[in-house]
Design a protein around this motif. Structure first.
Motif, PDB file in Angstrom:
ATOM      1  N   THR A  47      13.313  51.600 -12.238  1.00  0.00           N
ATOM      2  CA  THR A  47      13.542  50.153 -12.149  1.00  0.00           C
ATOM      3  C   THR A  47      12.555  49.400 -11.266  1.00  0.00           C
ATOM      4  N   ALA A  48      11.585  50.086 -10.677  1.00  0.00           N
ATOM      5  CA  ALA A  48      10.630  49.399  -9.802  1.00  0.00           C
ATOM      6  C   ALA A  48       9.981  48.242 -10.557  1.00  0.00           C
ATOM      7  N   GLY A  49       9.952  47.081  -9.926  1.00  0.00           N
ATOM      8  CA  GLY A  49       9.477  45.878 -10.583  1.00  0.00           C
ATOM      9  C   GLY A  49       7.986  45.840 -10.859  1.00  0.00           C
ATOM     10  N   TYR A  50       7.202  46.542 -10.092  1.00  0.00           N
ATOM     11  CA  TYR A  50       5.748  46.459 -10.254  1.00  0.00           C
ATOM     12  C   TYR A  50       5.174  47.608 -11.073  1.00  0.00           C
ATOM     13  N   ASP A  51       5.722  48.811 -10.967  1.00  0.00           N
ATOM     14  CA  ASP A  51       5.163  49.933 -11.727  1.00  0.00           C
ATOM     15  C   ASP A  51       6.231  50.894 -12.229  1.00  0.00           C
ATOM     16  N   GLY A  52       7.448  50.427 -12.371  1.00  0.00           N
ATOM     17  CA  GLY A  52       8.523  51.274 -12.865  1.00  0.00           C
ATOM     18  C   GLY A  52       8.439  51.464 -14.370  1.00  0.00           C
ATOM     19  N   VAL A  53       9.228  52.390 -14.857  1.00  0.00           N
ATOM     20  CA  VAL A  53       9.243  52.701 -16.283  1.00  0.00           C
ATOM     21  C   VAL A  53       9.628  51.468 -17.101  1.00  0.00           C
ATOM     22  N   LEU A  54      10.667  50.770 -16.678  1.00  0.00           N
ATOM     23  CA  LEU A  54      11.112  49.599 -17.442  1.00  0.00           C
ATOM     24  C   LEU A  54      10.100  48.461 -17.381  1.00  0.00           C
ATOM     25  N   ALA A  55       9.425  48.288 -16.252  1.00  0.00           N
ATOM     26  CA  ALA A  55       8.382  47.259 -16.153  1.00  0.00           C
ATOM     27  C   ALA A  55       7.229  47.584 -17.104  1.00  0.00           C
ATOM     28  N   GLY A  56       6.880  48.860 -17.196  1.00  0.00           N
ATOM     29  CA  GLY A  56       5.836  49.269 -18.133  1.00  0.00           C
ATOM     30  C   GLY A  56       6.244  49.041 -19.576  1.00  0.00           C
ATOM     31  N   LEU A  57       7.510  49.352 -19.889  1.00  0.00           N
ATOM     32  CA  LEU A  57       8.010  49.134 -21.242  1.00  0.00           C
ATOM     33  C   LEU A  57       8.039  47.642 -21.570  1.00  0.00           C
ATOM     34  N   ALA A  58       8.414  46.812 -20.622  1.00  0.00           N
ATOM     35  CA  ALA A  58       8.395  45.359 -20.842  1.00  0.00           C
ATOM     36  C   ALA A  58       6.979  44.886 -21.139  1.00  0.00           C
ATOM     37  N   ASP A  59       5.998  45.444 -20.455  1.00  0.00           N
ATOM     38  CA  ASP A  59       4.595  45.091 -20.696  1.00  0.00           C
ATOM     39  C   ASP A  59       4.170  45.497 -22.108  1.00  0.00           C
ATOM     40  N   VAL A  60       4.614  46.664 -22.563  1.00  0.00           N
ATOM     41  CA  VAL A  60       4.305  47.116 -23.928  1.00  0.00           C
ATOM     42  C   VAL A  60       4.922  46.157 -24.950  1.00  0.00           C
ATOM     43  N   LEU A  61       6.181  45.790 -24.749  1.00  0.00           N
ATOM     44  CA  LEU A  61       6.848  44.880 -25.680  1.00  0.00           C
ATOM     45  C   LEU A  61       6.164  43.518 -25.710  1.00  0.00           C
ATOM     46  N   ASP A  88      12.164  40.248 -22.182  1.00  0.00           N
ATOM     47  CA  ASP A  88      12.705  39.379 -21.136  1.00  0.00           C
ATOM     48  C   ASP A  88      14.185  39.600 -20.859  1.00  0.00           C
ATOM     49  N   HIS A  89      14.975  39.673 -21.915  1.00  0.00           N
ATOM     50  CA  HIS A  89      16.420  39.709 -21.736  1.00  0.00           C
ATOM     51  C   HIS A  89      17.017  41.102 -21.911  1.00  0.00           C
ATOM     52  N   GLY A  90      16.627  41.807 -22.962  1.00  0.00           N
ATOM     53  CA  GLY A  90      17.187  43.137 -23.204  1.00  0.00           C
ATOM     54  C   GLY A  90      16.891  44.093 -22.057  1.00  0.00           C
ATOM     55  N   LEU A  91      15.625  44.216 -21.711  1.00  0.00           N
ATOM     56  CA  LEU A  91      15.263  45.101 -20.607  1.00  0.00           C
ATOM     57  C   LEU A  91      15.710  44.534 -19.266  1.00  0.00           C
ATOM     58  N   GLY A  92      15.786  43.225 -19.171  1.00  0.00           N
ATOM     59  CA  GLY A  92      16.267  42.609 -17.931  1.00  0.00           C
ATOM     60  C   GLY A  92      17.698  43.007 -17.629  1.00  0.00           C
ATOM     61  N   THR A  93      18.531  43.023 -18.666  1.00  0.00           N
ATOM     62  CA  THR A  93      19.929  43.431 -18.505  1.00  0.00           C
ATOM     63  C   THR A  93      20.015  44.900 -18.113  1.00  0.00           C
ATOM     64  N   ILE A  94      19.271  45.743 -18.813  1.00  0.00           N
ATOM     65  CA  ILE A  94      19.272  47.179 -18.503  1.00  0.00           C
ATOM     66  C   ILE A  94      18.787  47.407 -17.078  1.00  0.00           C
ATOM     67  N   SER A  95      17.714  46.751 -16.715  1.00  0.00           N
ATOM     68  CA  SER A  95      17.146  46.922 -15.372  1.00  0.00           C
ATOM     69  C   SER A  95      18.121  46.468 -14.292  1.00  0.00           C
ATOM     70  N   ALA A  96      18.765  45.337 -14.502  1.00  0.00           N
ATOM     71  CA  ALA A  96      19.730  44.836 -13.515  1.00  0.00           C
ATOM     72  C   ALA A  96      20.899  45.803 -13.360  1.00  0.00           C
ATOM     73  N   ASP A  97      21.404  46.308 -14.481  1.00  0.00           N
ATOM     74  CA  ASP A  97      22.512  47.271 -14.420  1.00  0.00           C
ATOM     75  C   ASP A  97      22.089  48.548 -13.699  1.00  0.00           C
ATOM     76  N   LEU A  98      20.908  49.063 -14.024  1.00  0.00           N
ATOM     77  CA  LEU A  98      20.435  50.286 -13.376  1.00  0.00           C
ATOM     78  C   LEU A  98      20.184  50.089 -11.880  1.00  0.00           C
ATOM     79  N   ARG A  99      19.694  48.908 -11.493  1.00  0.00           N
ATOM     80  CA  ARG A  99      19.492  48.638 -10.059  1.00  0.00           C
ATOM     81  C   ARG A  99      20.831  48.629  -9.327  1.00  0.00           C
ATOM     82  N   THR A 100      21.864  48.061  -9.943  1.00  0.00           N
ATOM     83  CA  THR A 100      23.195  48.055  -9.340  1.00  0.00           C
ATOM     84  C   THR A 100      23.711  49.479  -9.191  1.00  0.00           C
ATOM     85  N   ILE A 101      23.561  50.271 -10.235  1.00  0.00           N
ATOM     86  CA  ILE A 101      24.004  51.674 -10.182  1.00  0.00           C
ATOM     87  C   ILE A 101      23.209  52.433  -9.135  1.00  0.00           C
TER      88      ILE A 101
END
Length: 153
Positions: A47-61, A88-101
């Motif tokens: 979930t890291a905002g600058y170089d995390g897996v989800l941030a990289g996937l958001a960049d690909v999308l 913006d929204h799909g990965l944002g929701t996943i990322s927010a949930d994972l950060r909470t967990i």
């Protein structure tokens, strides 16, 4: 000992893991984790905002959306809009949930009740670590809940 040069691993370069294999290694590390802290650390990488897996996937999308947007076909603009939405929204929701967990796990600082740390110690009369594990056995899993009663209509 000599062997065919093609099989000589000392002279071969180490190749990098594919990105999918690296992400798979994160999943494997979670499966081996013995504490909530370990899993929290792995989820921080995801979930890291600058170089995390989800941030990289958001960049690909986003890059795929940019590509589609300029193709000019009738289905390209909707495809681009969907990709932007997912980034913006799909990965944002996943990322927010994972950060909470992740935060919840980090705050717990507890060992997993069904996993133990294995020191890899082998009795002196054994030759290999894989032959005998000196770790105590794990407790049995809790019983599965009974299936819900069938509803009659």
């Amino acid at each position: 000992m000599e062997c065919d040069r093609a099989f000589d691993t000392d002279t071969r370069e180490v190749s990098d893991l594919t990105l999918g294999a690296q992400v798979g290694n994160l999943a494997a590390a979670i499966r081996r984790a013995t504490s909530s802290d370990e899993v929290a650390d792995i989820l921080a990488e995801v979930t890291a905002g600058y170089d995390g897996v989800l941030a990289g996937l958001a960049d690909v999308l986003t890059a795929a959306a940019d590509f589609h947007q300029d193709l000019g076909g009738p289905a390209d603009r909707p495809a681009a809009e969907r990709l932007y939405y997912l980034a913006d929204h799909g990965l944002g929701t996943i990322s927010a949930d994972l950060r909470t967990i992740r935060t919840d796990l980090a705050d717990r600082r507890t060992p997993h009740p069904r996993r133990s740390v294995c020191a890899g110690e082998v009795p002196e009369n054994e030759r290999e670590a894989s032959a005998v594990c000196a770790c105590p056995p794990l407790p049995p899993p809790p019983p599965a809940p009974a299936p819900p009663a069938a509803r009659h209509r």
